[in-house]
Write a protein that holds these residues in place. Structure first.
Motif, PDB file in Angstrom:
ATOM      1  N   ASP A  56      11.234  -9.687   0.231  1.00 36.38           N
ATOM      2  CA  ASP A  56      11.962  -9.084  -0.500  1.00 36.38           C
ATOM      3  C   ASP A  56      13.393  -9.654   0.233  1.00 36.38           C
ATOM      4  OD1 ASP A  56      11.104  -7.017  -2.411  1.00 36.38           O
ATOM      5  OD2 ASP A  56      11.086  -5.592  -1.018  1.00 36.38           O
ATOM      6  N   ASN A  57      13.779  -9.266   1.350  1.00 32.52           N
ATOM      7  CA  ASN A  57      14.616 -10.500   1.929  1.00 32.52           C
ATOM      8  C   ASN A  57      14.305 -11.580   2.167  1.00 32.52           C
ATOM      9  OD1 ASN A  57      15.509  -7.972   3.324  1.00 32.52           O
ATOM     10  ND2 ASN A  57      14.239  -7.863   4.520  1.00 32.52           N
ATOM     11  N   ASN A  58      13.147 -12.323   2.533  1.00 32.98           N
ATOM     12  CA  ASN A  58      13.178 -13.785   1.924  1.00 32.98           C
ATOM     13  C   ASN A  58      12.671 -14.954   1.004  1.00 32.98           C
ATOM     14  OD1 ASN A  58      13.154 -16.736   3.067  1.00 32.98           O
ATOM     15  ND2 ASN A  58      13.294 -15.611   4.998  1.00 32.98           N
ATOM     16  N   ASP A  59      13.255 -15.214   0.476  1.00 37.80           N
ATOM     17  CA  ASP A  59      12.621 -15.812  -0.758  1.00 37.80           C
ATOM     18  C   ASP A  59      11.710 -17.049  -0.721  1.00 37.80           C
ATOM     19  OD1 ASP A  59      14.372 -17.267  -0.476  1.00 37.80           O
ATOM     20  OD2 ASP A  59      16.068 -17.158  -2.619  1.00 37.80           O
ATOM     21  N   ARG A  60      11.595 -17.213   0.291  1.00 38.69           N
ATOM     22  CA  ARG A  60      10.497 -18.209   0.941  1.00 38.69           C
ATOM     23  C   ARG A  60       9.369 -17.692   0.962  1.00 38.69           C
ATOM     24  NH1 ARG A  60      11.348 -19.122   6.189  1.00 38.69           N
ATOM     25  NH2 ARG A  60      10.425 -21.227   5.766  1.00 38.69           N
ATOM     26  N   PHE A  61       8.811 -16.091   1.222  1.00 38.51           N
ATOM     27  CA  PHE A  61       7.591 -16.111   0.487  1.00 38.51           C
ATOM     28  C   PHE A  61       7.103 -15.268  -0.637  1.00 38.51           C
ATOM     29  CE2 PHE A  61       8.779 -14.846   5.584  1.00 38.51           C
ATOM     30  CZ  PHE A  61       8.767 -15.919   6.167  1.00 38.51           C
ATOM     31  N   VAL A  62       7.754 -16.084  -1.479  1.00 39.39           N
ATOM     32  CA  VAL A  62       7.360 -15.019  -2.197  1.00 39.39           C
ATOM     33  C   VAL A  62       6.173 -15.052  -3.075  1.00 39.39           C
ATOM     34  CG1 VAL A  62       9.700 -15.253  -4.173  1.00 39.39           C
ATOM     35  CG2 VAL A  62       8.727 -17.548  -3.988  1.00 39.39           C
ATOM     36  N   ASN A  63       5.553 -16.873  -2.420  1.00 42.64           N
ATOM     37  CA  ASN A  63       3.953 -16.958  -3.191  1.00 42.64           C
ATOM     38  C   ASN A  63       3.198 -16.401  -2.056  1.00 42.64           C
ATOM     39  OD1 ASN A  63       4.787 -17.843  -5.091  1.00 42.64           O
ATOM     40  ND2 ASN A  63       4.916 -20.460  -3.481  1.00 42.64           N
ATOM     41  N   ILE A  64       3.069 -15.473  -1.077  1.00 39.34           N
ATOM     42  CA  ILE A  64       2.458 -15.132   0.065  1.00 39.34           C
ATOM     43  C   ILE A  64       1.461 -13.804  -0.343  1.00 39.34           C
ATOM     44  CG2 ILE A  64       3.622 -13.091   1.237  1.00 39.34           C
ATOM     45  CD1 ILE A  64       3.151 -15.721   2.819  1.00 39.34           C
TER      46      ILE A  64
ATOM     47  N   TYR B 139     -12.734   5.205  11.121  1.00 36.25           N
ATOM     48  CA  TYR B 139     -10.949   5.669  11.332  1.00 36.25           C
ATOM     49  C   TYR B 139     -10.238   5.273  10.138  1.00 36.25           C
ATOM     50  CZ  TYR B 139     -11.419   5.079  16.663  1.00 36.25           C
ATOM     51  OH  TYR B 139     -11.860   6.185  17.687  1.00 36.25           O
ATOM     52  N   ASP B 140      -9.250   6.150   9.382  1.00 43.94           N
ATOM     53  CA  ASP B 140      -9.008   5.808   8.695  1.00 43.94           C
ATOM     54  C   ASP B 140      -7.752   4.945   8.317  1.00 43.94           C
ATOM     55  OD1 ASP B 140      -8.117   6.296   5.746  1.00 43.94           O
ATOM     56  OD2 ASP B 140      -7.390   7.890   6.201  1.00 43.94           O
ATOM     57  N   TYR B 141      -8.412   3.604   7.422  1.00 42.72           N
ATOM     58  CA  TYR B 141      -7.437   2.235   7.763  1.00 42.72           C
ATOM     59  C   TYR B 141      -6.229   2.442   6.571  1.00 42.72           C
ATOM     60  CZ  TYR B 141      -9.954   0.748  11.520  1.00 42.72           C
ATOM     61  OH  TYR B 141     -10.395   0.412  12.898  1.00 42.72           O
ATOM     62  N   LYS B 142      -6.328   4.173   5.821  1.00 42.37           N
ATOM     63  CA  LYS B 142      -5.408   3.397   4.450  1.00 42.37           C
ATOM     64  C   LYS B 142      -4.162   3.973   4.662  1.00 42.37           C
ATOM     65  CE  LYS B 142      -8.239   5.084   0.859  1.00 42.37           C
ATOM     66  NZ  LYS B 142      -8.673   6.532   0.247  1.00 42.37           N
ATOM     67  N   VAL B 143      -3.516   4.503   5.857  1.00 40.29           N
ATOM     68  CA  VAL B 143      -2.077   5.047   6.314  1.00 40.29           C
ATOM     69  C   VAL B 143      -1.705   3.205   6.932  1.00 40.29           C
ATOM     70  CG1 VAL B 143      -0.763   6.391   8.149  1.00 40.29           C
ATOM     71  CG2 VAL B 143      -2.880   7.075   6.544  1.00 40.29           C
ATOM     72  N   ILE B 144      -2.473   3.212   8.323  1.00 36.90           N
ATOM     73  CA  ILE B 144      -2.119   1.718   9.237  1.00 36.90           C
ATOM     74  C   ILE B 144      -1.907   0.636   7.597  1.00 36.90           C
ATOM     75  CG2 ILE B 144      -2.608   0.104  10.427  1.00 36.90           C
ATOM     76  CD1 ILE B 144      -5.135   2.271  11.564  1.00 36.90           C
ATOM     77  N   VAL B 145      -3.152   0.770   6.473  1.00 37.60           N
ATOM     78  CA  VAL B 145      -2.859  -0.841   5.921  1.00 37.60           C
ATOM     79  C   VAL B 145      -1.720  -0.600   5.067  1.00 37.60           C
ATOM     80  CG1 VAL B 145      -3.817  -1.851   3.755  1.00 37.60           C
ATOM     81  CG2 VAL B 145      -4.855  -1.576   6.181  1.00 37.60           C
ATOM     82  N   ASN B 146      -1.221   0.778   4.484  1.00 41.53           N
ATOM     83  CA  ASN B 146       0.131   0.641   3.586  1.00 41.53           C
ATOM     84  C   ASN B 146       1.170   0.286   4.518  1.00 41.53           C
ATOM     85  OD1 ASN B 146      -1.109   1.852   1.589  1.00 41.53           O
ATOM     86  ND2 ASN B 146      -1.258   3.669   1.193  1.00 41.53           N
ATOM     87  N   GLN B 147       1.037   0.921   5.620  1.00 42.57           N
ATOM     88  CA  GLN B 147       1.982   0.761   6.443  1.00 42.57           C
ATOM     89  C   GLN B 147       2.564  -1.070   6.576  1.00 42.57           C
ATOM     90  OE1 GLN B 147       1.773   2.707  10.336  1.00 42.57           O
ATOM     91  NE2 GLN B 147       3.873   1.584  11.469  1.00 42.57           N
ATOM     92  N   LEU B 148       1.430  -1.760   6.697  1.00 41.29           N
ATOM     93  CA  LEU B 148       1.481  -3.384   7.226  1.00 41.29           C
ATOM     94  C   LEU B 148       2.254  -3.814   5.778  1.00 41.29           C
ATOM     95  CD1 LEU B 148      -1.858  -3.942   9.340  1.00 41.29           C
ATOM     96  CD2 LEU B 148       0.646  -4.025   9.870  1.00 41.29           C
ATOM     97  N   ILE B 149       1.446  -3.037   4.285  1.00 38.90           N
ATOM     98  CA  ILE B 149       1.485  -3.805   2.997  1.00 38.90           C
ATOM     99  C   ILE B 149       3.693  -3.623   2.942  1.00 38.90           C
ATOM    100  CG2 ILE B 149       2.019  -3.594   0.413  1.00 38.90           C
ATOM    101  CD1 ILE B 149      -0.962  -5.412   1.927  1.00 38.90           C
ATOM    102  N   THR B 150       3.964  -2.096   3.616  1.00 43.23           N
ATOM    103  CA  THR B 150       5.866  -1.848   3.535  1.00 43.23           C
ATOM    104  C   THR B 150       6.076  -3.089   4.308  1.00 43.23           C
ATOM    105  OG1 THR B 150       4.668   0.063   3.326  1.00 43.23           O
ATOM    106  CG2 THR B 150       6.958  -0.421   3.079  1.00 43.23           C
ATOM    107  N   GLU B 151       5.354  -3.465   5.111  1.00 41.31           N
ATOM    108  CA  GLU B 151       5.819  -4.310   6.615  1.00 41.31           C
ATOM    109  C   GLU B 151       6.168  -5.879   5.381  1.00 41.31           C
ATOM    110  OE1 GLU B 151       7.879  -5.289   9.060  1.00 41.31           O
ATOM    111  OE2 GLU B 151       7.098  -3.112   9.119  1.00 41.31           O
ATOM    112  N   ILE B 152       4.664  -6.208   5.144  1.00 37.41           N
ATOM    113  CA  ILE B 152       5.158  -7.249   4.248  1.00 37.41           C
ATOM    114  C   ILE B 152       6.309  -7.685   2.974  1.00 37.41           C
ATOM    115  CG2 ILE B 152       3.419  -8.802   2.701  1.00 37.41           C
ATOM    116  CD1 ILE B 152       1.207  -8.397   4.261  1.00 37.41           C
ATOM    117  N   TYR B 153       6.119  -6.475   2.040  1.00 37.89           N
ATOM    118  CA  TYR B 153       6.939  -6.356   1.023  1.00 37.89           C
ATOM    119  C   TYR B 153       8.570  -6.665   1.695  1.00 37.89           C
ATOM    120  CZ  TYR B 153       3.516  -6.623  -2.329  1.00 37.89           C
ATOM    121  OH  TYR B 153       2.919  -7.263  -3.162  1.00 37.89           O
ATOM    122  N   SER B 154       8.261  -6.621   2.146  1.00 44.39           N
ATOM    123  CA  SER B 154       9.491  -6.082   3.495  1.00 44.39           C
ATOM    124  C   SER B 154      10.810  -6.826   3.521  1.00 44.39           C
ATOM    125  CB  SER B 154      10.327  -5.337   3.977  1.00 44.39           C
ATOM    126  OG  SER B 154      10.529  -5.509   5.561  1.00 44.39           O
ATOM    127  N   LEU B 155       9.513  -7.586   4.175  1.00 43.10           N
ATOM    128  CA  LEU B 155       9.591 -10.191   4.474  1.00 43.10           C
ATOM    129  C   LEU B 155       9.689  -9.926   3.268  1.00 43.10           C
ATOM    130  CD1 LEU B 155       7.135  -9.744   7.889  1.00 43.10           C
ATOM    131  CD2 LEU B 155       9.876 -10.458   7.570  1.00 43.10           C
TER     132      LEU B 155
END
Lengths: 641, 374
Positions: free
Chosen positions: A363-371, A345-361
């Motif tokens: 961006d919306n919350n400065d508590r996660f800057v070090n995550i 299975y090609d996980y690149k697409v899924i991983v990219n989707q998840l990374i986008t998700e993480i960065y949007s979280l």
């Protein structure tokens, strides 16, 4: 080339040879009787199970043909263990001859016409008496080693005592040479059927009791001049198939103090009222282990060591009956179920989707800057990378939704490692990833045992579908081992069939399906929440014991909504659509809850995990709304994908 | 074997049927048409023929509506509605129409369609005897409704002094019959056709199973085999048939099942013409008496062998099955069938393209009681 699928044979109905029947009989099935060893031949026995739970198979094992066959098995035979077990339970004598005369009668066929023609209970008992006595002659001849019907005239009936209550006409028929007795009983039965077909109910006289019990109690059989003493047992199967009035007349025999011949009743759970399904009482008015024994054949529905061993034995015995081409590959089901994926299975697409998700979280919350320092290596994403990212998102979502923030609130990153190690988080991450990205989730022989929900027939159906594919592979000379993709596809298909069949076999099928659709959808929403609050997932609902009792009480007061709810719950439990029982009462939030878990095949249908433990409490009023398909009281939750 | 009751029963197809009815126009003084309400495109065939023959205005119509409950709507309900619209268009208010509802499932979820059909025939008993000609069109009726109904009607006619003519009629469309398959939820002897097959005292007598085969009945065959537990299986295949390859195709479809687990050998197979129902009627009669004779030693003086017939075939052949069992019911012949789960999904729309005029040309009718039998 024909390759017969041994999983699709029902032991009791399909086995044409007695040897085949005893070969596929799983010894572990008899463990349920161990506990009552001393009472089995003294009291009436109620064998209860959901459809396909193994009642008929167990009842047929104690009929003369299998007992005679097993009694002759030598010590080196593979069937000797079964013989020993039956000997220990008192069904076979030390010398190998049958100790009991099991008179088997299925009540599902041959009684529809009398019910439809409104024949009285007395008429029904008369017909049943005639049939039981006919069967008794046949069974006795087999038990004595004779051939039916050739040796009928060699068998004689001796009555040791004239029972007081015995109907004289029946009593006078049942004595002397068996050929004549058989013909007379047969003529009586024919006469009865004839009157029935001419709708002459006035000619269908009967009696108020089952006289065959008294007659058989005092019967001794003589074959070729030799006396044979057997303990008679009536094996009445499919009692649930009878019209209500008729089975009530049979049920009324249980509390009778005068036990002449023990009766084993094979009943489906559907005959029990809701309260009777949960408590240990048999039927109202009877006391367990004084009047009768109630044995629940599929009481171990939830995965346990016993169920596990039993189902594995069932599978092994079936595979041993498979064609040689298949048998040569192995005798346990796991030999045919691979765990290596067919494709990568090609996980690149899924991983990219998840990374986008993480960065949007972030961006919306400065508590996660070090995550970002906790992000896994993303150079060549694998399954594990995606899992770790999902775990991280779950953690972030939980942190984000933490109800009480401190003054200088920072995410508790020190707990992150512990969080990553938690098995339920791993479980839910796997579920999210696989079910949303077409990566197989339901595979392996462990999963198939889970999916059975403790019901043998359900196990055989599912395993049979998988085995069909194995047989096809063998026939066309492909690799016999099924990859996870194939297993997952077949199991989901089986789940869809199971779901679609509900309206056909369950009473009030449409209502039941509507209710289950809401329950399943609700469990799905709760399971797939971004916070995975109920990891590894919700697979059941809980109703407080107080609410449950009030439903029963108010149902009796003709409260229509509660009446309907209790009936739908009863049907769901009786037909194994909900797994429940006494062991499903759980203490939670200071109250006792009755937990109803979805049948595991329904979990597959709703893309749920197969675990137990996850349930959400519901009020009776909400459940009543769910009956109408009303989902307004739960809002769909936002999912990860 | 004595003289067969329906060996020479008159039968008519298409135009011959129209002209037969037109010729008898004057003697058909009080006719009744009993027909089903269903999705089958053949539902209105007989009605159309009566219209063509010019006898429709004097016909009373009794519609047999069968469903799980009166408000039930299934996947084919729209086609049922279309058929009713077509019916009304033919009738144009000229006939008296009455409807009888047959509930197929009782409250406990048991299947009672066949029993209710007997009851319906019972209830109609007095009324039917007032007619001079009774036409029963089984085109849109499943066997569990039509068979018990017809049997009761024949019985009523036999017992009464009435000389009413009874005609059984159906549209002939093999491909459609092959596609309309009952989902076999219940498997049992059809009500009224149990004979002595369910009697415990007769259980030791050999049972011969004669399934009359068509396409698409795999699940039914397997369930029926388990239910009947026959000593011998003697499948009947349709030949001659419109398509000469048809028996081979049917056999190939079930070959694995019949040859291996059921051990059917080529000599057990019989053939009956699919061009009319009376050949299968004669074949089954012969088969039944043949086995009763040859299996006598196995019966040990306790009776005779029994024959179970299963109409897993076209509607027209099923008429032959019905007649043979009505005739031999008292002699150990009965019908077992698998039904009760509705119909397997099929694309009926494909079959609705044919015009009614065209369809009526293939309507087959057998005259089973009345003038020719006096």
């Amino acid at each position: 080339m024909t390759l017969e699928n041994p999983f699709l044979k029902r032991a009791a109905e399909h086995a044409t040879e007695v040897t085949e029947f005893v070969d596929i009989f799983a010894l572990k099935c008899l463990d349920k009787l161990d506990e009552y060893r001393d009472l089995l031949l003294k009291l009436h026995v109620i064998l209860e199970a959901t459809p396909g739970g193994g009642k008929t198979t167990l009842l047929k094992l104690i009929t003369p043909e299998p007992l005679r066959q097993l009694g002759q098995e030598p010590a080196e035979s593979s069937r000797y263990l079964l013989r020993q077990k039956l000997q220990a339970l008192g069904f076979i004598k030390q010398d190998g001859s049958p100790a009991v005369l099991g008179i088997y009668q299925s009540l599902i066929t041959g009684y529809e016409t009398i019910a439809f023609n409104a024949v009285s209970v007395e008429g029904f008992l008369r017909l049943l008496d005639l049939r039981l006595l006919i069967k008794a002659i046949r069974a006795a001849l087999f038990s004595c080693g004779g051939n039916f019907p050739r040796d009928l005239s060699k068998l004689e009936i001796c009555i040791t005592d004239n029972g007081q209550q015995v109907d004289t006409s029946l009593r006078s028929l049942f004595s002397g040479n068996c050929r004549q007795v058989f013909q007379m009983l047969s003529a009586e039965e024919q006469h009865f059927a004839q009157a029935l077909s001419l709708h002459k109910n006035d000619q269908l006289e009967g009696h108020k009791e089952l006289y065959s019990l008294d007659i058989l109690k005092n019967t001794v059989w003589k074959f070729e001049g030799l006396e044979h003493n057997f303990k008679h047992i009536l094996l009445l199967d499919d009692v649930h198939g009878l019209h209500k009035e008729y089975w009530e007349s049979l049920r009324n025999l249980i509390p009778s103090r005068k036990l002449s011949v023990p009766i084993w009743y094979g009943v489906r759970s559907q005959v029990f009222a809701l309260d009777e399904l949960f408590d240990g009482e048999t039927w109202s008015g009877t006391i367990p282990e004084r009047d009768c024994i109630r044995i629940k054949l599929d009481s171990n529905r939830r995965r346990s060591r016993d169920t596990d061993a039993f189902l594995r034995e069932v599978a092994e015995k079936r595979i041993r009956r498979a064609p040689t081409e298949v048998l040569s590959k192995g005798t346990s089901l796991d030999k045919f179920l691979g765990n290596r994926f067919k494709k990568s299975y090609d996980y690149k697409v899924i991983v990219n989707q998840l990374i986008t998700e993480i960065y949007s979280l972030i961006d919306n919350n400065d508590r996660f800057v070090n995550i970002t320092q906790h992000l896994p290596d993303l150079t060549s994403p694998t399954h594990e990378t995606a899992i770790n990212l999902i775990k991280l998102i779950i953690w972030m979502e939980r942190e984000r939704n933490r109800p009480q923030l401190t003054l200088f609130d920072t995410p508790e990153e020190k707990n992150l490692e512990d969080f990553f190690q938690r098995s339920e988080i791993r479980g839910v991450a796997e579920l999210f990833l696989r079910n949303q990205n077409q990566v197989p989730y339901y595979y392996s022989d462990d999963v198939i045992i889970d999916i059975a929900s403790g019901n043998v027939q359900q196990y055989l159906n599912v395993a049979g579908k998988l085995f069909n594919r194995v047989l096809t592979n063998v026939r066309v000379k492909r690799a016999h081992c099924l990859p996870p993709e194939d297993q997952d596809e077949i199991l989901r298909l089986a789940a869809r069939e199971f779901w679609n069949d509900i309206p056909r076999y369950a009473p009030q099928g449409e209502s039941v399906q509507r209710f289950l659709r809401v329950v399943g959808t609700y469990c799905r929403h709760q399971t797939y929440r971004r916070t995975a609050s109920y990891a590894p997932g919700i697979t059941g609902i809980g109703i407080s014991v107080t609410d449950y009792q009030s439903i029963l009480k108010e149902k009796k007061q003709n409260h229509p909504a509660f009446g309907k709810l209790s009936e739908v719950m009863r049907i769901c439990i009786a037909y194994n659509l909900f797994e429940s029982g006494k062991d499903c009462i759980v203490r939670c939030k200071g109250r006792d809850w009755l937990v109803l878990y979805l049948n595991r095949l329904l979990c597959v249908y709703f893309d749920l995990p197969l675990c137990y433990g996850g349930f959400r409490e519901q009020q009776r009023k909400v459940l009543c709304d769910w009956l109408e398909g009303d989902t307004s009281n739960f809002m769909p939750q936002e999912g990860l994908f | 074997m004595t003289q067969l009751r329906w060996q020479f029963a008159p039968s008519f197809t298409g135009k011959a049927l129209v002209s037969f009815l037109s010729d008898r126009h004057e003697s058909i003084t009080k006719p009744v048409l009993v027909m089903g309400i269903g999705f089958d495109p053949r539902m209105n065939n007989m009605l159309f023929i009566l219209h063509e023959a010019g006898v429709l205005s004097s016909v009373d119509i009794i519609l047999l509506k069968y469903a799980r409950n009166n408000s039930y709507r299934g996947q084919n309900s729209n086609f049922v509605d279309e058929n009713i619209i077509a019916l009304n268009a033919i009738v144009e208010g000229r006939c008296e129409i009455s409807e009888i509802f047959i509930q197929t499932q009782d409250d406990g979820r048991g299947f009672v369609g066949d029993y209710k059909s007997i009851q319906a025939a019972h209830d109609l008993k007095g009324r039917l005897m007032n007619y001079t000609d009774i036409f029963i069109d089984i085109g849109a009726l499943p066997t569990y409704i039509s068979f018990p109904f017809i049997k009761e009607t024949v019985k009523t006619l036999d017992e009464s002094v009435s000389t009413a003519n009874l005609f059984i009629s159906t549209g002939v469309e093999q491909e459609l019959d092959d596609r309309i398959v009952d989902v076999p939820d219940y498997c049992r002897y059809v009500a009224g056709f149990e004979s002595n097959l369910h009697l415990e005292g007769m259980n030791s007598l050999p049972k011969i199973w004669a399934p009359v085969l068509g396409h698409g009945r795999f699940a039914s065959i397997s369930k029926l085999y388990d239910y009947i537990a026959p000593l011998e299986i003697c499948p009947i295949l349709p030949f001659p048939s419109d398509n000469p390859r048809r028996p081979d195709e049917i056999f190939i479809e079930y070959q694995q099942m019949l040859a291996e687990p059921y051990k059917v050998s080529p000599r057990d197979i019989s053939y009956a013409s699919e061009l009319g129902p009376l050949d299968v009627y004669r074949r089954l009669n012969t088969l039944h008496y043949h086995f009763q004779k040859v299996l006598e030693p196995l019966c040990e003086g306790l009776g005779k062998s029994r024959t179970v017939v299963s109409p897993l075939c076209s509607k027209m052949l099923s008429i032959g099955v019905l007649l043979v069992v009505i005739e031999n019911e008292g002699d150990g012949m009965g019908i077992a069938n698998a039904f009760g789960g509705g119909h397997a999904p099929l694309n009926v729309a494909v079959f609705r393209k044919k015009k009614l005029e065209e369809r009526a040309l293939a309507q087959h009718t057998v005259w089973v009681a009345g003038e020719p039998f006096i």
